[in-house]
Design an enzyme around this catalytic site. Structure first.
Site, mmCIF file in Angstrom:
data_model
loop_
_atom_site.group_PDB
_atom_site.id
_atom_site.type_symbol
_atom_site.label_atom_id
_atom_site.label_comp_id
_atom_site.label_asym_id
_atom_site.label_seq_id
_atom_site.Cartn_x
_atom_site.Cartn_y
_atom_site.Cartn_z
ATOM 1 N N HIS A 1 -7.588 1.370 2.179
ATOM 2 C CA HIS A 1 -7.428 0.858 3.422
ATOM 3 C C HIS A 1 -8.161 1.891 4.352
ATOM 4 C CE1 HIS A 1 -4.874 -1.203 5.845
ATOM 5 N NE2 HIS A 1 -6.208 -1.713 6.886
ATOM 6 N N GLU B 1 1.238 -1.240 -0.534
ATOM 7 C CA GLU B 1 0.161 -0.655 0.303
ATOM 8 C C GLU B 1 1.049 1.351 0.497
ATOM 9 O OE1 GLU B 1 -2.607 -0.291 3.668
ATOM 10 O OE2 GLU B 1 -3.730 -2.204 2.516
HETATM 11 P P1 NAI Z 1 -10.461 -10.991 15.268
HETATM 12 O O1 NAI Z 1 -9.114 -10.738 15.842
HETATM 13 O O2 NAI Z 1 -10.971 -10.938 16.874
HETATM 14 O O3 NAI Z 1 -10.453 -11.642 15.228
HETATM 15 C C1 NAI Z 1 -10.663 -12.763 13.725
HETATM 16 C C2 NAI Z 1 -11.136 -14.518 14.099
HETATM 17 O O4 NAI Z 1 -10.167 -15.276 12.767
HETATM 18 C C3 NAI Z 1 -10.610 -14.450 14.795
HETATM 19 O O5 NAI Z 1 -11.668 -15.398 15.455
HETATM 20 C C4 NAI Z 1 -9.355 -15.841 15.087
HETATM 21 O O6 NAI Z 1 -10.288 -17.427 15.584
HETATM 22 C C5 NAI Z 1 -9.751 -16.113 13.277
HETATM 23 N N1 NAI Z 1 -8.673 -16.587 12.818
HETATM 24 C C6 NAI Z 1 -7.952 -16.863 12.317
HETATM 25 N N2 NAI Z 1 -6.917 -18.033 11.697
HETATM 26 C C7 NAI Z 1 -7.820 -18.152 11.032
HETATM 27 C C8 NAI Z 1 -7.376 -18.946 10.077
HETATM 28 N N3 NAI Z 1 -6.051 -19.424 9.370
HETATM 29 N N4 NAI Z 1 -8.293 -19.812 9.655
HETATM 30 C C9 NAI Z 1 -9.884 -18.988 10.368
HETATM 31 N N5 NAI Z 1 -10.231 -18.064 10.612
HETATM 32 C C10 NAI Z 1 -9.227 -18.122 11.784
HETATM 33 O O7 NAI Z 1 -10.441 -9.793 14.185
HETATM 34 P P2 NAI Z 1 -11.116 -8.684 14.233
HETATM 35 O O8 NAI Z 1 -10.735 -7.234 14.991
HETATM 36 O O9 NAI Z 1 -12.174 -8.934 13.943
HETATM 37 O O10 NAI Z 1 -9.952 -8.122 12.987
HETATM 38 C C11 NAI Z 1 -10.143 -8.561 11.323
HETATM 39 C C12 NAI Z 1 -9.106 -8.644 10.108
HETATM 40 O O11 NAI Z 1 -9.957 -7.304 10.043
HETATM 41 C C13 NAI Z 1 -8.034 -8.182 11.039
HETATM 42 O O12 NAI Z 1 -6.919 -8.679 9.592
HETATM 43 C C14 NAI Z 1 -7.751 -6.586 11.560
HETATM 44 O O13 NAI Z 1 -6.702 -6.833 10.780
HETATM 45 C C15 NAI Z 1 -8.536 -5.613 9.748
HETATM 46 N N6 NAI Z 1 -9.091 -4.795 10.553
HETATM 47 C C16 NAI Z 1 -8.536 -3.841 8.971
HETATM 48 C C17 NAI Z 1 -9.744 -3.040 8.958
HETATM 49 C C18 NAI Z 1 -9.262 -2.095 8.289
HETATM 50 O O14 NAI Z 1 -9.429 -0.779 8.328
HETATM 51 N N7 NAI Z 1 -10.131 -2.499 7.119
HETATM 52 C C19 NAI Z 1 -9.948 -2.207 10.403
HETATM 53 C C20 NAI Z 1 -9.799 -3.077 11.339
HETATM 54 C C21 NAI Z 1 -9.821 -4.356 11.351
#
Ligand code: NAI
Length: 411
Positions: free
Chosen positions: A294, A271
């Site tokens: 993003h 990015e």
């Molecule tokens: P979180 O940690 O609450 O949830 C992530 C989930 O993914 C967990 O339940 C975990 O068990 C699961 N997981 C991990 N590895 C896995 C795999 N190999 N297969 C299946 N499930 C798996 O995280 P959250 O807060 O929900 O964030 C999710 C994503 O969104 C992250 O990558 C975060 O960096 C991204 N994000 C993006 C933003 C943006 O501006 N676009 C802003 C905030 C978060």
């Protein structure tokens, strides 16, 4: 100790807030009795920052201030750092821990913002809006129902049912979607969502696939030529998680072939660092792709939530000693103390240190009403509620224990 003394102590506690931390955070500090707050709109250069930190107890930053080991070296009074943002890469977390300084952030304050954006994108993609919008800008009039669907009754497949994934599921059910999810960990389904045992099962069934997993070795390129081929023909795909989860050339190919009807992508393997750098991606120029820079979590509400969340964590650590939510520190959740004095001791985690601490207390025949201990390999954090009037005397003695990094007491 009386409330008067408590507020006098608070008056002496100095907060330095950098990079224009949102006013909501500063209001929250004031609401809790902290008025000695200096707030600067920018991140001072390294030398000035180190000088300013000499008499600061609590530091609030956003993503631009670099808090290196050198910056911390003379910050003798620094008690905690609040990162008023999501990431904490800008802080040398290990160096802060070794100095007994917990670092807090707000990892989930923008969950709702991401979930809402994705919800909007599901509707946009299922109506073929990106392509119709692009065509209209060129003067073309694609007025037809071809490929356009209501979302009601369609199946949303959520990969990663964490904070964002589960909230998205609830919102999508509100629109009448059927929600299935796959998560590597066992997750309790919310609403009527249905958890599946494998990614393949989810891909077999979903009309829209949205990924919400972190960037790990397991998730890197988890959306690749094979998993894309497994998706249903005409599927819609969304990534507002992390760029490296998706093999972009494979996605571009699937979009060109029409196997994936459309996509919305907010995050990319590479990015631009700022507005003056060009955004380069194979997905550029494709009518059936909605590209966003993003901004999934970037809303004014999220900014406000972040400020409130981090300010609350700093107040809690200052008032009560709780370190829940610290990213570099043993996490201790504490009740408020009743009729006792609380001493907080942070020490190098060496053999015999707890015995030394307890010896200081027992030598004075002070009763320990409660004791809480959490350790990481290099640092331990012990909190003691004591029946004594002489907390300053005990703190002086605990400070003399060689492994002690820092001791403070609460009124
Ligand atoms: P979180 O940690 O609450 O949830 C992530 C989930 O993914 C967990 O339940 C975990 O068990 C699961 N997981 C991990 N590895 C896995 C795999 N190999 N297969 C299946 N499930 C798996 O995280 P959250 O807060 O929900 O964030 C999710 C994503 O969104 C992250 O990558 C975060 O960096 C991204 N994000 C993006 C933003 C943006 O501006 N676009 C802003 C905030 C978060």
């Amino acid at each position: 100790m009386s409330n008067k003394n408590l507020s006098l102590a608070k008056e002496r506690i100095k907060f330095l807030m950098l990079e224009g931390v949102h006013a909501r955070g500063i209001d929250e500090l004031r609401r809790n009795g902290y008025h000695n707050i200096e707030s600067l709109p920018t991140a001072p250069p390294a030398a000035e920052l180190a000088e300013r930190l000499r008499d600061v107890h609590f530091l609030g930053i956003r993503s631009r201030s670099q808090i290196t080991a050198e910056a911390l070296e003379r910050a003798e009074k620094l008690t905690a750092i609040g990162c008023f943002c999501i990431g904490t890469d800008q802080v040398d977390l290990a160096a802060a821990r070794r100095r007994g300084v917990p670092v807090f952030n707000a990892p989930y304050a923008n969950t709702r913002s991401v979930a809402e954006l994705v919800l909007g994108e599901i509707i946009m993609l299922m109506r073929g809006i990106p392509a119709r919008n692009a065509a209209a800008h060129r003067g073309e009039w694609l007025k037809s129902a071809k490929g356009s669907h209501e979302v009601r009754g369609k199946t949303l497949g959520i990969v990663g049912y964490g904070h964002i994934g589960s909230q998205l599921g609830i919102l999508a059910e509100g629109l009448g979607m059927r929600v299935i999810y796959y998560d590597i960990a066992a997750k309790l389904p919310l609403g009527n969502a249905f958890g599946l045992g494998s990614l393949a099962e989810l891909l077999d069934e979903a009309d829209v696939v949205s990924v919400h997993v972190p960037d790990t070795e397991l998730t890197r390129n988890m959306i690749n030529a094979d998993t894309l081929a497994r998706m249903r023909p005409g599927v819609h795909f969304i990534n507002a998680a992390r760029g490296r989860i998706v093999d972009i050339p494979a996605l571009a190919e699937a979009l060109r072939s029409g196997h994936v009807a459309s996509a919305a992508v907010d995050v990319f393997p590479a990015e631009p660092k700022g507005a003056d750098e060009a955004f380069v991606s194979e997905l550029r120029g494709m009518d059936n792709v909605l590209l966003t820079p993003h901004i999934g979590g970037s809303t004014l509400e999220a900014q406000e939530n972040i400020a409130l969340d981090v300010a609350t964590k700093l107040v809690r650590y200052s008032d009560n000693g709780s370190t829940m939510g610290a990213v570099n520190f043993p996490e201790v959740s504490l009740p408020d103390q009743a009729n006792t004095r609380r001493i907080l001791n942070i020490h190098r985690n060496e053999p015999g240190v707890l015995q030394a601490i307890n010896s200081v207390i027992s030598a004075r025949s002070v009763n320990i009403a409660a004791q809480y201990l959490q350790t990481l390999p290099d640092v331990g954090y012990v909190v003691m509620d004591l029946e004594t009037d002489d907390t300053p005397g005990l703190v002086r003695e605990l400070d003399r224990i060689p492994a002690t990094l820092r001791t403070r007491y609460l009124n």
